[in-house]
Design a protein around this motif. Structure first.
Motif, PDB file in Angstrom:
ATOM      1  N   PRO A  46       0.717  -1.268  -0.169  1.00 17.60           N
ATOM      2  CA  PRO A  46      -0.074   0.169   0.086  1.00 17.60           C
ATOM      3  C   PRO A  46       0.778   1.206  -0.072  1.00 17.60           C
ATOM      4  O   PRO A  46       1.814   1.211   0.734  1.00 17.60           O
ATOM      5  CB  PRO A  46      -0.833  -0.225   1.211  1.00 17.60           C
ATOM      6  N   ASP A  47       0.255   2.302  -0.706  1.00 13.66           N
ATOM      7  CA  ASP A  47       1.042   3.790  -0.684  1.00 13.66           C
ATOM      8  C   ASP A  47       0.025   4.731  -0.559  1.00 13.66           C
ATOM      9  O   ASP A  47      -1.224   4.285  -0.115  1.00 13.66           O
ATOM     10  CB  ASP A  47       1.887   3.845  -1.948  1.00 13.66           C
ATOM     11  N   GLU A  48       0.344   5.888  -0.752  1.00 16.68           N
ATOM     12  CA  GLU A  48      -0.617   7.142  -0.176  1.00 16.68           C
ATOM     13  C   GLU A  48      -1.614   7.088  -1.193  1.00 16.68           C
ATOM     14  O   GLU A  48      -2.842   7.928  -0.893  1.00 16.68           O
ATOM     15  CB  GLU A  48       0.326   8.297  -0.524  1.00 16.68           C
ATOM     16  N   ASN A  49      -1.722   6.589  -2.384  1.00 12.42           N
ATOM     17  CA  ASN A  49      -2.766   6.451  -3.422  1.00 12.42           C
ATOM     18  C   ASN A  49      -3.624   5.350  -3.112  1.00 12.42           C
ATOM     19  O   ASN A  49      -4.765   5.212  -3.937  1.00 12.42           O
ATOM     20  CB  ASN A  49      -2.348   6.486  -4.718  1.00 12.42           C
ATOM     21  N   THR A  50      -3.483   4.317  -2.292  1.00  8.34           N
ATOM     22  CA  THR A  50      -4.075   3.071  -2.063  1.00  8.34           C
ATOM     23  C   THR A  50      -5.704   3.155  -2.031  1.00  8.34           C
ATOM     24  O   THR A  50      -6.571   2.725  -2.650  1.00  8.34           O
ATOM     25  CB  THR A  50      -3.445   1.911  -1.065  1.00  8.34           C
ATOM     26  N   ILE A  51      -5.821   4.042  -1.021  1.00  4.81           N
ATOM     27  CA  ILE A  51      -7.261   4.209  -0.464  1.00  4.81           C
ATOM     28  C   ILE A  51      -8.168   4.652  -1.764  1.00  4.81           C
ATOM     29  O   ILE A  51      -9.327   4.219  -1.946  1.00  4.81           O
ATOM     30  CB  ILE A  51      -7.400   5.002   0.635  1.00  4.81           C
ATOM     31  N   ALA A  52      -7.624   5.816  -2.452  1.00  6.26           N
ATOM     32  CA  ALA A  52      -8.328   6.328  -3.357  1.00  6.26           C
ATOM     33  C   ALA A  52      -8.366   5.486  -4.760  1.00  6.26           C
ATOM     34  O   ALA A  52      -9.540   5.531  -5.422  1.00  6.26           O
ATOM     35  CB  ALA A  52      -7.503   7.754  -3.973  1.00  6.26           C
ATOM     36  N   ASP A  53      -7.113   4.642  -5.015  1.00  5.84           N
ATOM     37  CA  ASP A  53      -7.294   3.447  -5.976  1.00  5.84           C
ATOM     38  C   ASP A  53      -8.438   2.704  -5.729  1.00  5.84           C
ATOM     39  O   ASP A  53      -9.152   2.220  -6.958  1.00  5.84           O
ATOM     40  CB  ASP A  53      -6.046   2.850  -5.894  1.00  5.84           C
ATOM     41  N   TYR A  54      -8.709   2.034  -4.370  1.00  7.91           N
ATOM     42  CA  TYR A  54      -9.617   1.204  -4.271  1.00  7.91           C
ATOM     43  C   TYR A  54     -10.879   1.818  -4.382  1.00  7.91           C
ATOM     44  O   TYR A  54     -12.020   0.828  -4.735  1.00  7.91           O
ATOM     45  CB  TYR A  54      -9.517   0.493  -2.968  1.00  7.91           C
ATOM     46  N   GLU A  55     -11.052   2.926  -3.986  1.00  3.88           N
ATOM     47  CA  GLU A  55     -12.590   3.710  -3.960  1.00  3.88           C
ATOM     48  C   GLU A  55     -13.026   3.693  -5.574  1.00  3.88           C
ATOM     49  O   GLU A  55     -13.952   3.250  -6.094  1.00  3.88           O
ATOM     50  CB  GLU A  55     -12.455   5.357  -3.625  1.00  3.88           C
ATOM     51  N   TYR A  56     -12.086   3.959  -6.529  1.00  3.53           N
ATOM     52  CA  TYR A  56     -12.314   3.866  -8.102  1.00  3.53           C
ATOM     53  C   TYR A  56     -12.452   2.497  -8.336  1.00  3.53           C
ATOM     54  O   TYR A  56     -13.525   2.185  -9.013  1.00  3.53           O
ATOM     55  CB  TYR A  56     -10.844   4.325  -8.811  1.00  3.53           C
ATOM     56  N   LEU A  57     -11.705   1.435  -7.760  1.00  2.00           N
ATOM     57  CA  LEU A  57     -11.822   0.246  -8.246  1.00  2.00           C
ATOM     58  C   LEU A  57     -13.239  -0.360  -7.998  1.00  2.00           C
ATOM     59  O   LEU A  57     -13.992  -1.090  -8.480  1.00  2.00           O
ATOM     60  CB  LEU A  57     -10.866  -0.831  -7.575  1.00  2.00           C
ATOM     61  N   LEU A  58     -13.683  -0.020  -6.820  1.00  2.00           N
ATOM     62  CA  LEU A  58     -14.794  -0.531  -6.073  1.00  2.00           C
ATOM     63  C   LEU A  58     -16.165   0.045  -6.974  1.00  2.00           C
ATOM     64  O   LEU A  58     -17.160  -0.809  -7.355  1.00  2.00           O
ATOM     65  CB  LEU A  58     -15.001  -0.237  -4.706  1.00  2.00           C
ATOM     66  N   HIS A  59     -15.907   1.437  -7.280  1.00  2.00           N
ATOM     67  CA  HIS A  59     -17.089   1.968  -7.694  1.00  2.00           C
ATOM     68  C   HIS A  59     -17.236   1.345  -9.066  1.00  2.00           C
ATOM     69  O   HIS A  59     -18.453   1.292 -10.028  1.00  2.00           O
ATOM     70  CB  HIS A  59     -17.162   3.481  -7.892  1.00  2.00           C
ATOM     71  N   LYS A  60     -15.844   1.202 -10.043  1.00  2.00           N
ATOM     72  CA  LYS A  60     -16.143   0.768 -11.454  1.00  2.00           C
ATOM     73  C   LYS A  60     -16.617  -0.787 -11.149  1.00  2.00           C
ATOM     74  O   LYS A  60     -17.429  -0.941 -12.355  1.00  2.00           O
ATOM     75  CB  LYS A  60     -14.576   0.453 -11.913  1.00  2.00           C
ATOM     76  N   LEU A  61     -16.251  -1.526 -10.234  1.00  2.00           N
ATOM     77  CA  LEU A  61     -16.917  -2.873 -10.030  1.00  2.00           C
ATOM     78  C   LEU A  61     -18.205  -2.789  -9.816  1.00  2.00           C
ATOM     79  O   LEU A  61     -18.782  -3.779 -10.345  1.00  2.00           O
ATOM     80  CB  LEU A  61     -16.382  -3.710  -9.010  1.00  2.00           C
TER      81      LEU A  61
END
Length: 371
Positions: free
Chosen positions: A244-259
């Motif tokens: 995990p890095d400083e973008n992980t939480i935002a990245d997973y928000e994107y992934l979940l919304h896309k899913l």
């Protein structure tokens, strides 16, 4: 005895058009028993999975989608006719016991080793060493700097997943789980540490995740209607550079919304194995599964270190719909019966998790207590 709560591990669940008799999932576990040159499953695999068919759903061990995907010893494939025919026997054994089984598709990407490719380098998103270990016929070896995928090679890899899904369909599996966890191919593309491409597969999270969704697209064509699942380890602090890095939480928000746009069976979310305070994902420390529940509208499977009481608790709280168990299923082929009747669990011999043969694989006994 069985609890009377409306929702607990022992209550049924409707997963698309499949009725699960309970909410206990057998998690995917590498057991390294395909000890033959063709890396095919054997009668031993069929017996192992059939013994555990009372699970609400079995998720198979990771299975290579192609010869290019290999990077760990004695894991079976689904890319040859011989492999596909052998998996039919495994599926048939599970169905004979009234079980349900999804095949987990895997590709190790840059975390493989030249020993698997006659000295040729493996491929990765970029020419960056993931700094992991590959389990080769000569033992564990350090990973190397891979060659970077060309666009054409990415498309070929997506087609390898497509063909593997077709083979899984031919073998009669009830569905698929896409391995998108730890330090393997898809996380290599998702991670900015190993993906520094400047084309449509690198840069922003929508580009870094493009391969994930393009693979999902071809899998769902073969298994439509809530028959494809995805497994993530968002808080996995691997030994190498993918973490995990400083973008992980935002990245997973994107992934979940896309899913949310996809008609998939479920998301399997593996919990953190370390304290998250002081890490780039410290905000998840006290609200890990609630983050995924709040951002994803579909079915969630929680994984990592659950026992019966904790599994019931997370379902009762509405943070997960199903719970997957790994280690308890190794020594307890009748795990559901043991949970239902409060029978103490047997303890597995960890030293033999990845050794060959039936010992401590298919010879763990069922309880002689209540059935």
């Amino acid at each position: 005895m069985i609890q009377e709560n409306k929702k607990n591990l022992l209550t049924p669940f409707e997963l698309g058009d499949i009725t699960l008799p309970n909410r206990i999932i057998m998690a995917s576990m590498t057991r390294a028993r395909a000890t033959n040159p063709a890396i095919i499953t054997t009668d031993l695999h069929a017996a192992y999975y059939a013994q555990r068919a009372s699970a609400g759903l079995i998720l198979s061990e990771s299975v290579w989608v192609s010869r290019n995907a290999i990077g760990f010893l004695n894991i079976p494939g689904i890319f040859t006719i011989e492999q596909t025919e052998a998996w039919k026997k495994v599926k048939g054994a599970v169905h004979q016991e009234n079980g349900r089984i999804f095949l987990q598709l895997a590709h190790i990407g840059a975390a493989s080793h030249p020993d698997y490719f006659n000295g040729e380098l493996p491929l990765g998103p970029s020419a960056i060493n993931p700094q992991e270990k590959s389990f080769t016929p000569g033992g564990f070896k350090d990973t190397v700097t891979p060659n970077a995928y060309t666009i054409e090679q990415i498309q070929e890899t997506i087609e390898e997943y497509h063909r593997a899904a077709i083979n899984a369909k031919a073998a009669g599996f009830d569905g698929l789980e896409l391995h998108a966890q730890l330090f393997t191919l898809i996380p290599q593309f998702l991670s900015a540490a190993t993906n520094q491409r400047t084309d449509e597969y690198g840069g922003s999270i929508n580009n870094r995740s493009r391969i994930l969704f393009e693979i999902l697209d071809v899998l769902i064509k073969v298994f439509p209607g809530k028959k494809v699942a995805v497994k993530f380890t968002p808080a996995a602090f691997n030994a190498g550079s993918i973490r995990p890095d400083e973008n992980t939480i935002a990245d997973y928000e994107y992934l979940l919304h896309k899913l949310n746009e996809y008609d998939i069976a479920f998301l399997e979310i593996v919990g953190p194995a370390v304290v998250l305070a002081g890490t780039p994902v410290a905000l998840w420390e006290d609200q890990y599964y609630s983050f995924f529940r709040n951002n994803y509208k579909g079915t969630i499977v929680a994984n990592l270190g659950f026992n019966y009481d904790f599994g019931n608790k997370i379902i009762a709280e509405g943070l997960a719909d199903l719970v997957s168990f790994a280690t308890p299923f190794i020594a307890n082929p009748d795990l559901i019966n043991r949970f239902a009747h409060a029978i103490p669990l047997a303890v597995a011999d960890q030293a033999t998790y990845y050794t060959g043969g039936e010992r401590v694989f298919t010879d763990y006994p069922k309880s002689t207590a209540l059935k």
